[in-house]
Every structure is written in C-alpha cells, then in structure tokens.
Design an enzyme around this catalytic site. Structure first.
Site, PDB file in Angstrom:
ATOM      1  N   SER A 138     -20.474  22.891 -92.049  1.00  0.00           N
ATOM      2  CA  SER A 138     -20.762  23.660 -94.341  1.00  0.00           C
ATOM      3  C   SER A 138     -20.067  24.804 -94.044  1.00  0.00           C
ATOM      4  O   SER A 138     -20.122  25.235 -92.823  1.00  0.00           O
ATOM      5  CB  SER A 138     -21.952  23.371 -94.148  1.00  0.00           C
ATOM      6  OG  SER A 138     -22.369  23.707 -95.081  1.00  0.00           O
ATOM      7  N   TYR A 157     -30.240  25.192 -89.553  1.00  0.00           N
ATOM      8  CA  TYR A 157     -29.094  24.169 -89.671  1.00  0.00           C
ATOM      9  C   TYR A 157     -27.833  25.538 -90.261  1.00  0.00           C
ATOM     10  O   TYR A 157     -26.574  25.226 -89.569  1.00  0.00           O
ATOM     11  CB  TYR A 157     -29.334  23.667 -91.731  1.00  0.00           C
ATOM     12  CG  TYR A 157     -28.320  22.848 -91.945  1.00  0.00           C
ATOM     13  CD1 TYR A 157     -27.806  22.029 -91.370  1.00  0.00           C
ATOM     14  CD2 TYR A 157     -27.143  23.630 -93.193  1.00  0.00           C
ATOM     15  CE1 TYR A 157     -26.850  21.258 -91.997  1.00  0.00           C
ATOM     16  CE2 TYR A 157     -26.150  23.207 -93.010  1.00  0.00           C
ATOM     17  CZ  TYR A 157     -25.977  22.084 -92.691  1.00  0.00           C
ATOM     18  OH  TYR A 157     -24.642  20.468 -93.220  1.00  0.00           O
ATOM     19  N   LYS A 161     -24.309  24.307 -87.744  1.00  0.00           N
ATOM     20  CA  LYS A 161     -22.786  24.482 -87.775  1.00  0.00           C
ATOM     21  C   LYS A 161     -22.602  26.103 -87.532  1.00  0.00           C
ATOM     22  O   LYS A 161     -21.098  25.674 -87.332  1.00  0.00           O
ATOM     23  CB  LYS A 161     -23.258  24.902 -89.723  1.00  0.00           C
ATOM     24  CG  LYS A 161     -23.625  23.283 -90.264  1.00  0.00           C
ATOM     25  CD  LYS A 161     -23.106  21.628 -89.507  1.00  0.00           C
ATOM     26  CE  LYS A 161     -23.786  20.685 -90.089  1.00  0.00           C
ATOM     27  NZ  LYS A 161     -23.397  19.456 -89.164  1.00  0.00           N
TER      28      LYS A 161
END
Length: 264
Positions: A138, A157, A161
């Site tokens: 992402s 998150y 990533k």
C-alpha cells in the site's frame, strides 16, 4: 502443448485478489486461489474458466498459525511459477485500542504471511531459474511520518506494509541474476469492499481491475516497486537517493555534534 504457468494468489475471493485472478488467467496462467470465503472463491474460480484456466481453490485463514502453515505447504509443492501475496486486513485503529490477539493476527496476515509464503516457494523457483514473487502492499507504507487528518489510524497496518516493501525490495536485490523476480505493488485508495467499502464511492479511488492490470504490466517490465497511480518514476528515484544519502551521512564513527552535549 506447452503447459500453462501456475500462480498462487492469496485473498482471491474479492477486490484486488479477484481482479488479479482474472487478469492472470487472461494472460495464460492456471491458478491456485486462496481465501477464507469458500462461496466467493468458487465464484472467482468459475469466472476464470472463460480464459481456459484451471483453478484450484484453497480455503484457509492466513491470520492463524495453522492456516498459514497449510498455505506454506501448498506454496512449497514445486508446481508454482508465480506467488501473489494479496491477502490483508486494515485493522485501522490506534494501537492502544487493538487487542493483543488482533495484533498477533493482523501482523501475521499483513506481514508474516508474505515472507513465509515467499520462503516456501523460493526454492522451487530458484531451481527452475524463473518465476516471480509479488506482494500487494500500500502507499500507506510510505506514510509513517505524515500526520494528515484524513489518514486513518494506521500504526500497525503502516508498519506491516513498510516491512513488506523493505522485504520485497531487498529480496529483489538478492535475486539479481537468478531469473526470479520480486515486486511489491503499492496502490493508493481502491474502490473495493476493503475496510467496510470506505473507498467504494470515492471519485479518486482506483478500480481493482486497474490495479491488477498495473501489476501484470509492471511484472512483465521487470519493475521492483509498482505504484499503479504513479505516472513516472521520479518520486521513487528521489526516495532511493534520500535513502542512500541517509545511509552515507549517518554511517560515521564519531558522535554527531547535536548529540554530543548531554545537557542540551
């Protein structure tokens, strides 16, 4: 007749994963489709048949130790030419509000699983001298220093990533000359059911199909970092330049002046 190459795609029951399944089926791949939802997985598998693809389905949850172990066993079977680790979950929340169990599950799904599956498939790809490992990350991987109000609470998150981006970029360097590629894909907002469908109706969100197309094109071009919405490579080039400058400037035997006076 030359056999079709085979791709394992995780998180293939919807969104980007389903679009990837169709995109690579159209490009001549047979598929191993992995996800938690059996009914949706079978729908995607049926949809790939129009491209002449065979599609094996594997229902498992990569956020669990047993689920990841089973997926790794399948990845290590020796018949794959391409691994696409796409499965993930947002888990957007301040870290203090995430339970210990969810920290464990989210980290395993978003960060550990791509590494584990890559490690499992790599020996067979190296033995063939060809193939590829692709991970869907992402653009939020590059957002850790930003405090923009419109960005979600994303500590876990973004960390996962970021780790995935670093893992894939470093692996790509390790694999130079082997015939095996490694690539990470970093989309921005995508109009899918992801995170409760929050981006589904956003005018600035990309379609899952466009992300899948960018992935296939970038892989064919031998790219290491694919940002589907990025028109040129200038931003990525500047990022690499900044990384080199930081390593060069910070690798010194003497303490920097700004840290030398403990009273400051």
């Amino acid at each position: 007749m030359t056999p079709r190459p085979k791709a394992l795609i995780t998180g293939a029951s919807g969104g980007i994963g389903a679009a990837l399944a169709l995109a690579f089926a159209e490009r001549g791949y047979d598929l191993v489709l992995l996800a938690r939802r059996s009914d949706r997985l079978e729908e995607v598998a049926a949809g790939t048949a129009r491209f002449g693809a065979s599609a094996e389905t594997l229902v498992t949850d990569l956020s669990t130790p047993d689920g990841l172990a089973g997926a790794a066993e399948r990845a290590a079977a020796g018949d794959l030419d391409l691994l696409i680790s796409n499965a993930g979950a947002a888990g957007y929340a301040p870290l203090r509000e995430v339970s210990a169990a969810d920290v464990d599950a989210l980290w395993r799904l978003n960060s550990t699983a791509p590494v584990t599956l890559s490690h499992a498939v790599l020996p067979s790809l190296l033995a063939k001298g060809e193939g590829a490992i692709v991970t869907i990350a992402s653009l939020l991987a590059f957002s850790s220093g930003m405090t923009a109000a419109q960005l979600p609470a994303r500590t876990l998150y973004a960390a996962a990533k970021s780790a995935t981006v670093a893992f894939t970029r470093t692996l790509a360097t390790e694999l130079v000359g082997t015939g095996v590629q490694a690539m990470v894909v970093c989309p921005g907002q995508v109009a899918t059911e992801w995170s409760g469908g929050a981006n589904r109706n956003r005018p600035d969100a990309m379609s899952a199909e466009d992300v899948a197309t960018a992935t296939a094109v970038a892989l064919a071009r031998g790219e290491t970092v694919c940002a589907p919405g990025l028109s040129g490579t200038e931003a990525l080039d500047r990022l690499q330049e900044a990384e080199r400058a930081l390593l060069a400037a910070g690798s010194r035997s003497s303490l920097a002046d700004r840290y030398a006076d403990a009273s400051q």
